[in-house]
Enzyme design. Sequence first.
Site, PDB file in Angstrom:
ATOM      1  CB  THR A 315     -10.107   8.717   1.597  1.00 48.74           C
ATOM      2  OG1 THR A 315      -9.615   8.087   2.912  1.00 48.74           O
ATOM      3  CG2 THR A 315      -9.992   8.276   0.420  1.00 48.74           C
ATOM      4  CD  GLN A 345      -5.517   8.539   3.488  1.00 49.71           C
ATOM      5  OE1 GLN A 345      -4.947   9.202   4.467  1.00 49.71           O
ATOM      6  NE2 GLN A 345      -6.206   7.542   4.678  1.00 49.71           N
ATOM      7  CG  ASP A 368      -6.135   6.993  -1.272  1.00 42.16           C
ATOM      8  OD1 ASP A 368      -5.369   5.827  -1.690  1.00 42.16           O
ATOM      9  OD2 ASP A 368      -6.413   7.051   0.076  1.00 42.16           O
ATOM     10  CG  ASP A 389      -2.881   2.202  -2.052  1.00 43.98           C
ATOM     11  OD1 ASP A 389      -2.137   1.284  -2.521  1.00 43.98           O
ATOM     12  OD2 ASP A 389      -2.951   1.994  -0.873  1.00 43.98           O
ATOM     13  NE  ARG A 448      -0.969  -0.662  -1.161  1.00 48.48           N
ATOM     14  CZ  ARG A 448      -0.637   0.211   0.288  1.00 48.48           C
ATOM     15  NH1 ARG A 448       0.115  -0.644   1.300  1.00 48.48           N
ATOM     16  NH2 ARG A 448      -1.174   1.263   0.700  1.00 48.48           N
ATOM     17  CD1 TRP A 450      -7.911  -1.498   1.450  1.00 49.65           C
ATOM     18  CD2 TRP A 450      -9.056  -0.468   0.096  1.00 49.65           C
ATOM     19  NE1 TRP A 450      -8.152  -0.236   2.402  1.00 49.65           N
ATOM     20  CE2 TRP A 450      -9.158   0.194   0.733  1.00 49.65           C
ATOM     21  CE3 TRP A 450     -10.038  -0.070  -1.252  1.00 49.65           C
ATOM     22  CZ2 TRP A 450     -10.597   1.305   0.885  1.00 49.65           C
ATOM     23  CZ3 TRP A 450     -10.759   0.279  -1.291  1.00 49.65           C
ATOM     24  CH2 TRP A 450     -10.982   0.889  -0.162  1.00 49.65           C
TER      25      TRP A 450
END
EC number: 3.1.1.11
Length: 543
Positions: A315, A345, A368, A389, A448, A450
């Site tokens: 990532t 990602q 991402d 995310d 959320r 991580w």
Amino acid sequence: MGITTALLLVMLMSVHTSSYETTILKPYKEDNFRSLVAKACQFIDAHELCVSNIWTHVKESGHGLNPHSVLRAAVKEAHDKAKLAMERIPTVMMLSIRSREQVAIEDCKELVGFSVTELAWSMLEMNKLHGGGGIDLDDGSHDAAAAGGNLKTWLSAAMSNQDTCLEGFEGTERKYEELIKGSLRQVTQLVSNVLDMYTQLNALPFKASRNESVIASPEWLTETDESLMMRHDPSVMHPNTVVAIDGKGKYRTINEAINEAPNHSTKRYVIYVKKGVYKENIDLKKKKTNIMLVGDGIGQTIITGDRNFMQGLTTFRTATVAVSGRGFIAKDITFRNTAGPQNRQAVALRVDSDQSAFYRCSVEGYQDTLYAHSLRQFYRDCEIYGTIDFIFGNGAAVLQNCKIYTRVPLPLQKVTITAQGRKSPNQNTGFVIQNSYVLATQPTYLGRPWKLYSRTVYMNTYMSQLVQPRGWLEWFGNFALDTLWYGEYNNIGPGWRSSGRVKWPGYHIMDKRTALSFTVGSFIDGRRWLPATGVTFTAGLAN
């Protein structure tokens, strides 16, 4: 309560009743001093060696037996161990033959290098504070407060880098991860111990921010920087160099211009990137300081790539644009990753640049999108697009007057805006989204957790209909629900429903006093460093 914790609390109380010089720097009885050294080395596998090394560092420093000398010695020990770990990583690289493992190991070398740099900065800042310069952490001066903020920022980053290194081994057999993990464990624990001690010794009483909207510039931003940001026409900015894909500039690619820019510059170096689509991946290293990229506007100057996890990359390495040199500024540019949701990602912009600013920029991707990896970052009048995310990392980041757009995910995927990665309650990291717009086109969750102490706040923000009534989503099971810090204050729109929000212990519908602690002025001491750059920003709470 252990003896070392009790000792630290006693000293903490002393900080607020007498001067720093007479409480923190006075000589300590050797037994108390040994307790402090033991705390600096707690949970270290090679405990006795750690204690011995810190004793040696203290004696070599000549600053006597006091809490500060232990802190400085512990930072030096962490720095030395990080350098040693970085030197060992190439040996592991020679053992690996798989491409993803090779990329992960290369990431580790760079990330541990970040830690070495940040720990070196921390040692220099400690010398400024306590090396005879007369600065007292408890005197309320600008220099003391700013230096204290720097220390917590750099130590917070140095603690996180090793985690990112190990996360890169996702999708591998992880046998080489174990070889690297042993070297990194001690570095991470030492930094964690220092952060814990430093936080307790130097905690300051709550100071509410003034509620005002001001045009302000941080100390690190020069008048030249401010005037550059206020000019709307790049042609009158007198840039140092020009990039044009049609050949009507000095360079055709942005990478060429960055490579020719001076290293470790203390002055702003402006690169004007004319409108066009630039298909290149940019990695602006730590040595490239005070670079400013100026484009012709969102959707006009576009930097695009399609690197992604499914290509065998980590990532960290998928970013179309990655910046780590201090003092980076971008204006009127689109950062884009076109890999799509099917490729997992795929980062459009990764930021490890301390005191960085992004003004009127667009960051576009899917999973991402914006990797606010570490250090202090500010985004003003920006647009962020993604699915899962898509604002994540462990930086101290403020997004103000921004628009956040959600996109269509893969079937069965849930759209989550943030995944903040704070690992320790002593890290001064988190995301603040203020005076902004969440424009959801899909059922959307605000974030959320991580990591265990994930911290995210939405304030004075409009939320559209498809923001789900519960607001937030679990990572898995009950993970971090007691330890995270999520908050909302004075949000509006059909997506804001206080009665339906999650009932987690770590979720807060904030009152004004609590919200004040998350303003630019209080949460990240923005008057000193946030790059207003001539653009109005709200230092307190908006009306």
